[in-house]
Motif scaffolding. Structure first.
Motif, PDB file in Angstrom:
ATOM      1  N   MET A 151       2.296   7.915  13.832  1.00 33.67           N
ATOM      2  CA  MET A 151       1.223   8.820  13.407  1.00 33.67           C
ATOM      3  C   MET A 151       0.870   8.666  11.933  1.00 33.67           C
ATOM      4  O   MET A 151      -0.076   9.260  11.455  1.00 33.67           O
ATOM      5  CB  MET A 151       1.652  10.287  13.628  1.00 33.67           C
ATOM      6  CG  MET A 151       1.888  10.705  15.053  1.00 33.67           C
ATOM      7  SD  MET A 151       0.458  10.398  16.101  1.00 33.67           S
ATOM      8  CE  MET A 151      -0.821  11.311  15.239  1.00 33.67           C
ATOM      9  N   ASN A 152       1.682   7.915  11.183  1.00 28.21           N
ATOM     10  CA  ASN A 152       1.609   7.945   9.715  1.00 28.21           C
ATOM     11  C   ASN A 152       1.545   9.399   9.251  1.00 28.21           C
ATOM     12  O   ASN A 152       0.649   9.818   8.513  1.00 28.21           O
ATOM     13  CB  ASN A 152       0.423   7.146   9.176  1.00 28.21           C
ATOM     14  CG  ASN A 152       0.526   6.950   7.664  1.00 28.21           C
ATOM     15  OD1 ASN A 152       1.612   7.022   7.102  1.00 28.21           O
ATOM     16  ND2 ASN A 152      -0.600   6.727   7.017  1.00 28.21           N
ATOM     17  N   ALA A 153       2.535  10.157   9.701  1.00 23.83           N
ATOM     18  CA  ALA A 153       2.569  11.594   9.416  1.00 23.83           C
ATOM     19  C   ALA A 153       2.834  11.835   7.943  1.00 23.83           C
ATOM     20  O   ALA A 153       3.411  10.996   7.245  1.00 23.83           O
ATOM     21  CB  ALA A 153       3.676  12.243  10.251  1.00 23.83           C
ATOM     22  N   GLY A 154       2.414  12.991   7.473  1.00 28.44           N
ATOM     23  CA  GLY A 154       2.672  13.362   6.092  1.00 28.44           C
ATOM     24  C   GLY A 154       1.774  14.479   5.640  1.00 28.44           C
ATOM     25  O   GLY A 154       1.144  15.161   6.456  1.00 28.44           O
ATOM     26  N   SER A 180       4.827  -6.192  10.650  1.00 26.73           N
ATOM     27  CA  SER A 180       4.147  -5.612   9.489  1.00 26.73           C
ATOM     28  C   SER A 180       2.962  -4.792   9.993  1.00 26.73           C
ATOM     29  O   SER A 180       2.251  -5.196  10.925  1.00 26.73           O
ATOM     30  CB  SER A 180       3.795  -6.726   8.514  1.00 26.73           C
ATOM     31  OG  SER A 180       2.438  -6.819   8.331  1.00 26.73           O
ATOM     32  N   ILE A 181       2.796  -3.639   9.405  1.00 24.84           N
ATOM     33  CA  ILE A 181       1.851  -2.644   9.933  1.00 24.84           C
ATOM     34  C   ILE A 181       0.978  -2.123   8.797  1.00 24.84           C
ATOM     35  O   ILE A 181       1.451  -2.005   7.663  1.00 24.84           O
ATOM     36  CB  ILE A 181       2.648  -1.460  10.535  1.00 24.84           C
ATOM     37  CG1 ILE A 181       3.503  -1.932  11.702  1.00 24.84           C
ATOM     38  CG2 ILE A 181       1.733  -0.342  11.007  1.00 24.84           C
ATOM     39  CD1 ILE A 181       4.509  -0.890  12.155  1.00 24.84           C
ATOM     40  N   GLN A 182      -0.259  -1.789   9.121  1.00 23.01           N
ATOM     41  CA  GLN A 182      -1.103  -1.114   8.127  1.00 23.01           C
ATOM     42  C   GLN A 182      -1.185   0.369   8.468  1.00 23.01           C
ATOM     43  O   GLN A 182      -1.179   0.733   9.657  1.00 23.01           O
ATOM     44  CB  GLN A 182      -2.498  -1.717   8.137  1.00 23.01           C
ATOM     45  CG  GLN A 182      -2.548  -3.086   7.501  1.00 23.01           C
ATOM     46  CD  GLN A 182      -3.941  -3.652   7.660  1.00 23.01           C
ATOM     47  OE1 GLN A 182      -4.291  -4.156   8.720  1.00 23.01           O
ATOM     48  NE2 GLN A 182      -4.743  -3.524   6.628  1.00 23.01           N
ATOM     49  N   TYR A 183      -1.292   1.167   7.429  1.00 26.79           N
ATOM     50  CA  TYR A 183      -1.241   2.623   7.614  1.00 26.79           C
ATOM     51  C   TYR A 183      -2.545   3.270   7.179  1.00 26.79           C
ATOM     52  O   TYR A 183      -3.067   2.964   6.102  1.00 26.79           O
ATOM     53  CB  TYR A 183      -0.077   3.209   6.799  1.00 26.79           C
ATOM     54  CG  TYR A 183       1.239   2.637   7.268  1.00 26.79           C
ATOM     55  CD1 TYR A 183       1.957   3.240   8.282  1.00 26.79           C
ATOM     56  CD2 TYR A 183       1.729   1.459   6.707  1.00 26.79           C
ATOM     57  CE1 TYR A 183       3.146   2.686   8.734  1.00 26.79           C
ATOM     58  CE2 TYR A 183       2.917   0.895   7.159  1.00 26.79           C
ATOM     59  CZ  TYR A 183       3.612   1.521   8.168  1.00 26.79           C
ATOM     60  OH  TYR A 183       4.778   0.966   8.624  1.00 26.79           O
ATOM     61  N   PHE A 184      -3.054   4.163   8.034  1.00 24.59           N
ATOM     62  CA  PHE A 184      -4.272   4.899   7.730  1.00 24.59           C
ATOM     63  C   PHE A 184      -3.998   6.391   7.942  1.00 24.59           C
ATOM     64  O   PHE A 184      -2.918   6.759   8.405  1.00 24.59           O
ATOM     65  CB  PHE A 184      -5.416   4.441   8.647  1.00 24.59           C
ATOM     66  CG  PHE A 184      -5.672   2.969   8.537  1.00 24.59           C
ATOM     67  CD1 PHE A 184      -6.431   2.460   7.493  1.00 24.59           C
ATOM     68  CD2 PHE A 184      -5.132   2.084   9.462  1.00 24.59           C
ATOM     69  CE1 PHE A 184      -6.651   1.100   7.372  1.00 24.59           C
ATOM     70  CE2 PHE A 184      -5.345   0.717   9.351  1.00 24.59           C
ATOM     71  CZ  PHE A 184      -6.111   0.219   8.312  1.00 24.59           C
ATOM     72  N   TYR A 185      -5.003   7.207   7.660  1.00 25.60           N
ATOM     73  CA  TYR A 185      -4.830   8.652   7.827  1.00 25.60           C
ATOM     74  C   TYR A 185      -4.549   8.980   9.299  1.00 25.60           C
ATOM     75  O   TYR A 185      -5.409   8.832  10.150  1.00 25.60           O
ATOM     76  CB  TYR A 185      -6.089   9.364   7.309  1.00 25.60           C
ATOM     77  CG  TYR A 185      -6.144  10.837   7.606  1.00 25.60           C
ATOM     78  CD1 TYR A 185      -5.109  11.696   7.229  1.00 25.60           C
ATOM     79  CD2 TYR A 185      -7.231  11.379   8.269  1.00 25.60           C
ATOM     80  CE1 TYR A 185      -5.171  13.047   7.518  1.00 25.60           C
ATOM     81  CE2 TYR A 185      -7.306  12.729   8.557  1.00 25.60           C
ATOM     82  CZ  TYR A 185      -6.263  13.557   8.177  1.00 25.60           C
ATOM     83  OH  TYR A 185      -6.312  14.893   8.473  1.00 25.60           O
ATOM     84  N   ARG A 186      -3.314   9.352   9.564  1.00 25.89           N
ATOM     85  CA  ARG A 186      -2.807   9.764  10.889  1.00 25.89           C
ATOM     86  C   ARG A 186      -2.936   8.699  11.988  1.00 25.89           C
ATOM     87  O   ARG A 186      -3.002   9.017  13.171  1.00 25.89           O
ATOM     88  CB  ARG A 186      -3.463  11.058  11.377  1.00 25.89           C
ATOM     89  CG  ARG A 186      -3.233  12.250  10.497  1.00 25.89           C
ATOM     90  CD  ARG A 186      -1.771  12.635  10.352  1.00 25.89           C
ATOM     91  NE  ARG A 186      -1.648  13.626   9.313  1.00 25.89           N
ATOM     92  CZ  ARG A 186      -1.406  13.323   8.018  1.00 25.89           C
ATOM     93  NH1 ARG A 186      -1.164  12.076   7.655  1.00 25.89           N
ATOM     94  NH2 ARG A 186      -1.363  14.265   7.109  1.00 25.89           N
TER      95      ARG A 186
END
Ligand SMILES: Cc1cc2nc3c(=O)[nH]c(=O)nc-3n(C[C@H](O)[C@H](O)[C@H](O)COP(=O)(O)OP(=O)(O)OC[C@H]3O[C@@H](n4cnc5c(N)ncnc54)[C@H](O)[C@@H]3O)c2cc1C
Length: 315
Positions: A151-154, A180-186
């Motif tokens: 979720m790219n929680a935070g 390797s992963i890219q992270y976006f808003y949620r």
């Protein structure tokens, strides 16, 4: 409101026997999922598996590949609306080895190596005690490490800000391997067919007392502004660019709206509480009503943050 949706299992008797061979006691068939979600909602899984180790998980992944069996990774179910008809195929939870947490610190950094089903509450408490700067942003999130990664929680900082390495397993590559992963808003670019098995996080190191106090004050603020004692899944909608979903939902007067046993929280408009045996259908109808009203009155198209999974329609 009781749910009446039913679907047929995808598993044959031979599949069941094979899963029992791979997982032993750790597999259950037609297992109701409501107890595994923070909303306390959800029909049965054809098979519910609690995998204890990477080698057992690899065995399940091979089974999924061979049988072309759909599967779903379940963390602590704190961001999920599972349909009243349940989930066809396998629902995988991680336990045993996957709950382990190891911390290291040196003069400048704190690193955390955690199994995907380690609880964020434990990870944040342990990391704070070593002075991990920024960990307060992840405190109070009632999820697992794997679910929070997906979720790219935070809050102001997110999981992705601290990730150093992620290991996953999948039907096409069942042994653990780094990605390797890219992270976006949620959301993230983590492949749909990958289950996170291990994560390592790195933080700059500060004064443990200051970090703990900051985390504590965030937890107190959460308690005052969120209905954390009631069954819900946190914020239902993502915040639109430059605005807050809760503000928009409150502006259309939706606080307190009800569908069956589901209610828009009078405390935090972006939360929907299960106040009286709500079904997934009740919540889905309330989500749709809120979304429609915000669009019709304010012209903003809200996007769901919670994941809707499984069977929602009557067959
Ligand atoms: C009271 C409350 C407060 C909350 N506050 C916040 C907040 O401040 N910030 C925030 O971002 N969220 C918040 N949430 C939402 C939720 O806690 C987070 O999204 C959390 O990270 C979800 O983790 P989980 O383990 O419960 O995942 P689940 O809900 O079980 O699953 C979520 C998604 O992750 C996938 N997933 C789970 N485990 C794995 C794995 N091992 N590998 C791959 N995919 C996996 C699932 O398939 C699903 O798509 C809150 C929820 C509640 C109930």
């Amino acid at each position: 409101m009781s749910a009446t949706v039913q679907s047929r299992s995808l598993l044959t008797e031979a599949d069941k026997a094979e899963l029992q061979k791979i997982c032993g006691e750790a597999v259950r068939f037609d297992e109701p999922l409501a107890a595994y979600t923070s909303w306390k909602i959800g029909g049965p899984a054809d098979a519910w598996i609690s995998a204890e180790s990477e080698s057992q998980l690899a065995g399940v992944m091979r089974f999924c590949l061979r049988r072309k069996m759909p599967w779903f990774a379940l963390g602590s179910g704190s961001n999920l609306l599972i349909g009243d008809g349940g989930i066809r195929g396998l629902v995988l939870r991680l336990a045993g080895d996957f709950t382990e947490i190891a911390l290291r610190d040196d003069a400048t950094h704190v690193t955390v190596q955690a199994g995907a089903s380690a609880s964020m509450a434990l990870v944040t408490a342990k990391a704070a005690s070593l002075g991990a700067i920024g960990i307060g942003s992840l405190a109070g999130i009632p999820g697992t490490v794997g679910g929070s990664l997906r979720m790219n929680a935070g809050t102001d900082f997110e999981m992705g800000d601290f990730v150093r390495e992620v290991w996953v397993q999948s039907p096409s590559k069942p042994e653990p391997h780094a990605v390797s992963i890219q992270y976006f808003y949620r959301h993230t670019t983590l492949a749909r067919d990958a289950i996170v098995s291990r994560v390592s996080l790195a933080f700059e190191r500060g004064d443990p007392k200051t970090v703990r106090e900051e985390m504590q004050s965030r937890l107190v603020r959460r308690k005052a502004t969120q209905p954390i004692a009631l069954p819900n899944a946190g914020s239902c909608f993502r915040n639109p660019e430059g605005d807050k979903a809760a503000r928009l939902i409150e502006a259309v007067g939706a606080k307190g709206w009800r569908e069956g046993g589901a209610e828009v929280s009078p405390l935090h408009a972006n939360f929907i509480n299960n106040v009286n045996g709500a079904s997934a259908k009740d919540v889905a109808m309330l989500l749709a009503r809120v979304r429609r009203e915000v669009y019709d009155r304010l012209g903003v198209e809200l996007q769901l943050e919670v994941h809707l999974v499984g069977v929602f329609t009557d067959e």
